[in-house]
Design a protein around this motif. Structure first.
Motif, PDB file in Angstrom:
ATOM      1  N   UNK A 131       0.831  -1.199   0.000  1.00  0.00           N
ATOM      2  CA  UNK A 131       0.000   0.000   0.000  1.00  0.00           C
ATOM      3  C   UNK A 131       0.870   1.255   0.000  1.00  0.00           C
ATOM      4  N   UNK A 132       0.353   2.382  -0.531  1.00  0.00           N
ATOM      5  CA  UNK A 132       1.097   3.643  -0.474  1.00  0.00           C
ATOM      6  C   UNK A 132       1.427   4.042   0.965  1.00  0.00           C
ATOM      7  N   UNK A 133       0.552   3.701   1.911  1.00  0.00           N
ATOM      8  CA  UNK A 133       0.806   4.030   3.317  1.00  0.00           C
ATOM      9  C   UNK A 133       2.037   3.281   3.828  1.00  0.00           C
ATOM     10  N   UNK A 134       2.181   2.028   3.397  1.00  0.00           N
ATOM     11  CA  UNK A 134       3.351   1.245   3.786  1.00  0.00           C
ATOM     12  C   UNK A 134       4.626   1.874   3.217  1.00  0.00           C
ATOM     13  N   UNK A 135       4.550   2.323   1.969  1.00  0.00           N
ATOM     14  CA  UNK A 135       5.704   2.981   1.351  1.00  0.00           C
ATOM     15  C   UNK A 135       6.062   4.246   2.127  1.00  0.00           C
TER      16      UNK A 135
END
Length: 228
Positions: free
Chosen positions: A190-194
């Protein structure tokens, strides 16, 4: 939340013009004006500035030295510097980023570009696009320039060993000019993980934003400069 802006330029007429522009926006206000770098550092602290629009060439303490002072002061950790100058050359761009600036903008930019730059910097993002930052740094480092050696931070490059394998992978992709969404798609996360990996890498490397992550990736040799 209102963005508190400090203007640092030795030309009073330009400061006045910038003040009118900034104060016309409902989400920002000018909290002070400085005519040299030393005064800019002092006012950044006294006025609790969020963003400093910093000219490079000023009498006494210049904009690059003032930016280094702000970047090195733990009490000013939340202050973002946008270099604003008429001298739009690669040397200044790279030295500005190495000194701790969040971005670089020419004085000939359109008003909306300037206002957008302030908002981007206030959010903690790098003003220059990842691709533009990568291109400028790669081209300059490939030339083996030495004028900016005083702005290097060897300790930051040495701290690469503290990164996890995934954080190093994300750092390489950030230096490659990819956005969080693009990195997320490549790594199937996910973009949040990135964003979490990027923030952790910034903390471990002592980088204030993505622009400095790119500098570190090239200076350390993790990513090799390539001139098109």
């Amino acid at each position: 939340m209102t963005i508190r802006v400090l203007l640092a330029d030795d030309q009073a007429l330009l400061r006045s013009a910038f003040r009118v522009l900034v104060d016309s926006e409902p989400d920002m206000e000018v909290v002070g004006e400085a005519s040299d770098g030393a005064e800019a550092v002092r006012l950044a602290r006294e006025r609790s500035a969020d963003v400093v629009l910093m000219d490079i060439r000023m009498p006494g303490t210049d904009g690059l030295a003032a930016t280094r002072m702000i970047s090195a002061d733990p009490e000013l950790d939340g202050v973002r510097v946008v270099i604003l100058t008429t001298f739009e050359v690669d040397d200044y761009v790279v030295r500005s980023l190495r000194a701790g600036a969040s971005g670089f903008l020419g004085k000939g930019s359109e008003p909306e570009e300037l206002l957008n730059a302030i908002r981007i910097a206030a959010e903690g993002e790098a003003l220059l696009s990842p691709a533009a930052t990568k291109s400028l740094i790669a081209r300059f480092l490939a030339q083996g320039g030495t004028a900016e050696d005083a702005d290097r931070d060897p300790a930051r490059a040495q701290r690469l060993d503290s990164l996890t394998g995934r954080e190093r992978e994300v750092l390489v992709l950030v230096a490659g000019g990819h956005s969080n969404d693009e990195i997320a798609e490549r790594l199937e996360v996910s973009p949040l993980t990135v964003k979490t990996h990027v923030n952790r890498a910034m903390a471990k490397l002592g980088a204030r934003d993505r622009a400095q992550l790119v500098v570190t990736a090239y200076e350390s040799g993790l990513v090799r400069p390539r001139v098109e």
